[in-house]
Write a protein that holds these residues in place. Structure first.
Motif, PDB file in Angstrom:
ATOM      1  N   PHE A  94       0.832  -1.222   0.000  1.00 24.91           N
ATOM      2  CA  PHE A  94       0.000   0.000   0.000  1.00 24.91           C
ATOM      3  C   PHE A  94       0.859   1.262   0.000  1.00 24.91           C
ATOM      4  CE2 PHE A  94      -2.856  -3.249   1.650  1.00 24.91           C
ATOM      5  CZ  PHE A  94      -3.956  -3.055   0.843  1.00 24.91           C
ATOM      6  N   GLY A 103      -0.104  -7.544  10.230  1.00 22.34           N
ATOM      7  CA  GLY A 103      -1.095  -8.351   9.506  1.00 22.34           C
ATOM      8  C   GLY A 103      -1.550  -9.550  10.322  1.00 22.34           C
ATOM      9  N   GLY A 104      -2.833  -9.567  10.596  1.00 29.60           N
ATOM     10  CA  GLY A 104      -3.409 -10.656  11.398  1.00 29.60           C
ATOM     11  C   GLY A 104      -4.057 -11.722  10.538  1.00 29.60           C
ATOM     12  N   GLY A 105      -3.564 -11.871   9.274  1.00 26.96           N
ATOM     13  CA  GLY A 105      -3.982 -13.017   8.454  1.00 26.96           C
ATOM     14  C   GLY A 105      -3.207 -14.241   8.946  1.00 26.96           C
ATOM     15  N   PRO A 106      -3.397 -15.397   8.321  1.00 28.09           N
ATOM     16  CA  PRO A 106      -2.703 -16.593   8.804  1.00 28.09           C
ATOM     17  C   PRO A 106      -1.184 -16.493   8.755  1.00 28.09           C
ATOM     18  CG  PRO A 106      -4.124 -17.113   6.931  1.00 28.09           C
ATOM     19  CD  PRO A 106      -4.354 -15.688   7.246  1.00 28.09           C
ATOM     20  N   THR A 107      -0.623 -15.777   7.752  1.00 24.58           N
ATOM     21  CA  THR A 107       0.841 -15.659   7.678  1.00 24.58           C
ATOM     22  C   THR A 107       1.379 -14.959   8.929  1.00 24.58           C
ATOM     23  OG1 THR A 107       0.725 -15.488   5.277  1.00 24.58           O
ATOM     24  CG2 THR A 107       2.759 -14.763   6.289  1.00 24.58           C
ATOM     25  N   GLY A 108       0.784 -13.813   9.260  1.00 25.51           N
ATOM     26  CA  GLY A 108       1.245 -13.038  10.412  1.00 25.51           C
ATOM     27  C   GLY A 108       1.059 -13.807  11.712  1.00 25.51           C
ATOM     28  N   GLU A 132       0.804 -17.085  12.157  1.00 28.49           N
ATOM     29  CA  GLU A 132       1.695 -18.244  12.257  1.00 28.49           C
ATOM     30  C   GLU A 132       3.112 -17.800  12.592  1.00 28.49           C
ATOM     31  OE1 GLU A 132       1.069 -20.566   8.613  1.00 28.49           O
ATOM     32  OE2 GLU A 132      -0.206 -21.895   9.788  1.00 28.49           O
ATOM     33  N   ILE A 149       0.112  -6.315  14.819  1.00 28.58           N
ATOM     34  CA  ILE A 149      -0.877  -5.262  14.568  1.00 28.58           C
ATOM     35  C   ILE A 149      -1.732  -5.604  13.351  1.00 28.58           C
ATOM     36  CG2 ILE A 149       0.517  -3.479  15.696  1.00 28.58           C
ATOM     37  CD1 ILE A 149       1.076  -2.298  12.972  1.00 28.58           C
ATOM     38  N   GLU A 150      -2.993  -5.313  13.467  1.00 24.70           N
ATOM     39  CA  GLU A 150      -3.944  -5.649  12.402  1.00 24.70           C
ATOM     40  C   GLU A 150      -4.877  -4.456  12.206  1.00 24.70           C
ATOM     41  OE1 GLU A 150      -4.848  -8.054  10.046  1.00 24.70           O
ATOM     42  OE2 GLU A 150      -6.390  -6.536   9.729  1.00 24.70           O
ATOM     43  N   MET A 181     -10.822 -15.706   8.272  1.00 24.37           N
ATOM     44  CA  MET A 181     -11.297 -16.927   7.583  1.00 24.37           C
ATOM     45  C   MET A 181     -11.601 -18.069   8.555  1.00 24.37           C
ATOM     46  SD  MET A 181      -7.923 -16.461   7.614  1.00 24.37           S
ATOM     47  CE  MET A 181      -7.642 -15.463   6.168  1.00 24.37           C
ATOM     48  N   LEU A 192      -0.439   0.066  10.193  1.00 23.95           N
ATOM     49  CA  LEU A 192       0.918   0.572  10.019  1.00 23.95           C
ATOM     50  C   LEU A 192       0.873   1.697   8.997  1.00 23.95           C
ATOM     51  CD1 LEU A 192       3.997  -0.043  10.548  1.00 23.95           C
ATOM     52  CD2 LEU A 192       3.913  -1.300   8.424  1.00 23.95           C
ATOM     53  N   ALA A 240     -10.467 -17.361  -2.215  1.00 18.34           N
ATOM     54  CA  ALA A 240      -9.334 -16.733  -1.513  1.00 18.34           C
ATOM     55  C   ALA A 240      -8.028 -17.128  -2.209  1.00 18.34           C
ATOM     56  CB  ALA A 240      -9.320 -17.210  -0.061  1.00 18.34           C
ATOM     57  N   PRO A 241      -7.012 -16.269  -2.115  1.00 17.58           N
ATOM     58  CA  PRO A 241      -5.728 -16.618  -2.749  1.00 17.58           C
ATOM     59  C   PRO A 241      -4.952 -17.634  -1.906  1.00 17.58           C
ATOM     60  CG  PRO A 241      -5.571 -14.468  -1.706  1.00 17.58           C
ATOM     61  CD  PRO A 241      -6.954 -14.961  -1.455  1.00 17.58           C
ATOM     62  N   LEU A 293      -6.424 -24.364   8.213  1.00 14.22           N
ATOM     63  CA  LEU A 293      -5.554 -24.964   9.222  1.00 14.22           C
ATOM     64  C   LEU A 293      -4.413 -23.988   9.484  1.00 14.22           C
ATOM     65  CD1 LEU A 293      -5.431 -27.876  10.418  1.00 14.22           C
ATOM     66  CD2 LEU A 293      -4.037 -28.516   8.461  1.00 14.22           C
ATOM     67  N   ALA A 294      -4.109 -23.728  10.758  1.00 17.72           N
ATOM     68  CA  ALA A 294      -2.954 -22.833  11.016  1.00 17.72           C
ATOM     69  C   ALA A 294      -2.287 -23.201  12.332  1.00 17.72           C
ATOM     70  CB  ALA A 294      -3.416 -21.378  11.045  1.00 17.72           C
TER      71      ALA A 294
END
Ligand code: FAD
Ligand code: NAD
Length: 458
Positions: A129, A181-186, A188, A217-218, A226, A252, A322-323, A392-393
């Motif tokens: 962004f 980022g509070g998606g699964p990547t962040g 995990e 932070i999200e 999800m 951020l 979803a990607p 799954l995470a």
């Protein structure tokens, strides 16, 4: 047969861009005897992204989760050509792609490849962004080199925090890790980081034991959108116990060399996600039929709107899904089968219909609709249908969360904790690419539990 000419002029040429989840899934399914198959990707390996956060802290070695693409190609019945290069342009009218490769001494090689069918499976980039400072001071979590950079950066920060006579505030800053980022990547990665701190770093760096902290932070009001609300609450309470500070509705805004600037957000303003690679961005801008800036618009057979005989799947597309790797690999298997049918229409003439067989000049869309028209009762080509298996995470502390779809019971199962962790491990072990990957990851997990993670600042 290596003596066979390549490309064989009696066959159509199928060019596949990428070596990720989507591309490898097509390659596994497609019958290489039907086409001259050419694969182009700037990296010559498949990356099992699901375990990337584990490599960033060293629970799993980086080479354990990659598989050379040539391994896959070697097991195909007919020769498949691979070029380690980047596709920089697609000429839909001339039906060629431009590929580029830079050598380590800066020389650039540029070539064109002709295609009859083209597949774009080039994935996406991390969305920034345009936040100032993020490219220079932040670390992404997308590719193997990102995970390696994170690992080195962590160890450098720890050694810096131990430097002589640092004031306590500066020291604490060096061991405060912020995950955006509070998606699964962040989530995990935050879980893995907390494990690293608690299991290894606190004992290797006892003077810093009370200074370590992880903040996630999200921008949105909630993390892990999800997952079911029950599992989101479970993760939040687990993170609170393991001292991971979650701050939602916090975006951020700027990154400097020693601080970040955040803003408490209005939830409606925010939209997270991937951003298209330059190749895809240029295509979208050049085609009137492409109206979504998030990715290529495709039809139910993954044909790109406005580009005959070009297909796209996975993270470079803009679809209702979803990607995820799950979507990309199902789409890849679908496309592999679609090409097998298209190839059979062209070359095994009596198999479907003579009328279709002579339609070799027709593009894929015309062939598909002609075949479906001729065989209306059986529908030779059926549209793609995604079947969601669940989410799954890993969330740290040897615990995982799982929302699983059980089709025969027609219900969803929500699991968390140790049981879900064992399921997570077995699922990922079975999904890994090869026996070599599985053995290495299993040995890495045993090594980590016996000896801990390595703390060299390599
Ligand atoms: P990719 O797998 O990214 O592959 C893209 C390929 O294209 C790469 O080989 C790349 O080198 C190549 N390429 C790039 N540019 C070019 C070019 N110009 N020309 C030619 N080739 C090019 N999803 C899940 O379902 N489950 C998970 O557990 C999960 N975990 C994840 C963990 C992390 C850390 C990340 C980042 C993602 C995770 N995902 C997961 C999402 C999943 O990895 C992606 O959805 C998936 O990789 C998409 O597959 P793809 O084939 O579209 O792209
Ligand atoms: P994502 O898009 O799922 O989440 C990114 C999050 O970052 C969003 O919630 C967004 O609001 C937030 N964000 C973005 N910029 C921000 C900023 N400046 N400040 C604060 N917050 C910000 O991305 P992801 O987690 O990388 O996942 C990408 C895809 O891969 C998703 O489809 C995901 O489902 C999939 N994935 C799945 C798994 C899994 O199943 N275990 C693991 C990793 C990724």
């Amino acid at each position: 047969d290596p003596k066979q000419p390549f490309p064989d002029p009696s066959k159509k040429t199928l060019v596949i861009l990428g070596a990720g989840w989507g591309a490898t899934s097509i390659l596994r399914t497609v019958d290489s005897s039907l086409y001259n198959v050419v694969v182009v990707s700037p990296r010559n390996y498949f990356l099992f992204t699901s375990l990337l956060p584990s490599t960033a802290t060293g629970s799993v070695h980086s080479r354990s989760i990659v598989q050379p693409i040539r391994y896959l190609l070697r097991h195909k019945s007919h020769f498949v050509r691979f070029y380690e290069a980047e596709c920089s342009d697609i000429d839909k009218d001339g039906k060629t792609v431009e590929i580029r490769r830079k050598t380590s001494d800066g020389q650039e090689f540029v070539q064109q490849i002709n295609y009859d069918y083209l597949v774009c499976s080039v994935g996406a980039e991390t969305q920034t962004f345009g936040i100032p400072g993020i490219e220079e001071h932040g670390c992404f979590m997308k590719e193997m080199w990102d995970a390696q950079k994170i690992r080195t950066r962590i160890m450098k920060c720890l050694e810096q925090a131990q430097f002589k006579d640092l004031d306590p505030e500066t020291r604490r800053r060096y061991v405060h890790f912020v995950v955006v980022g509070g998606g699964p990547t962040g989530m995990e990665f935050a879980g893995e980081m907390a494990d690293f701190i608690n299991a290894d770093l606190k004992s290797w760096y006892p003077e810093l034991a009370n200074d370590f902290s992880v903040t996630l932070i999200e921008a949105l009001p909630s993390v892990l959108p999800m997952f079911s609300s029950k599992l989101r609450e479970y993760t939040k309470s687990l993170f609170a116990k393991t001292n991971i500070n979650i701050r939602t509705q916090t975006a951020l805004k700027k990154v400097t060399s020693d601080s970040i600037i955040v803003e408490v957000t209005d939830p409606e303003v925010w939209a997270g996600g991937n951003r298209p690679r330059p190749l895809i961005k240029n295509l979208i801008e050049s085609l009137n039929e492409q109206t979504n800036r998030r990715g290529l618009i495709v039809d139910d057979y993954m044909q790109v709107n406005g580009m005959p005989d070009v297909f796209a799947l996975g993270d470079c597309t803009s679809t209702a899904y979803a990607p995820t790797a799950q979507v990309a690999s199902q789409q890849g298997a679908f496309l592999g089968q679609l090409f097998n049918k298209l190839g059979s229409l062209d070359f095994e003439k009596p198999r479907v219909d003579r009328h279709i067989a002579i339609g070799e000049e027709l593009d894929s869309a015309a062939l598909i609709s002609l075949a479906n028209e001729k065989h209306a009762s059986t529908k030779v080509f059926r549209p793609f249908k995604y079947s969601h298996q669940g989410s799954l995470a890993y969330v740290g502390h040897e615990k995982a969360i799982a929302d699983l779809n059980v089709p025969f019971l027609d219900k969803q199962i929500h699991a968390s904790g140790y049981l879900a962790f064992f399921f997570w491990r077995s699922a990922y072990l079975s999904e890994l690419y090869s026996l070599r990957n599985r053995t290495n990851v299993l040995l890495d997990w045993i090594r980590t539990s016996l000896f801990g993670r390595d703390i060299s600042s390599l």
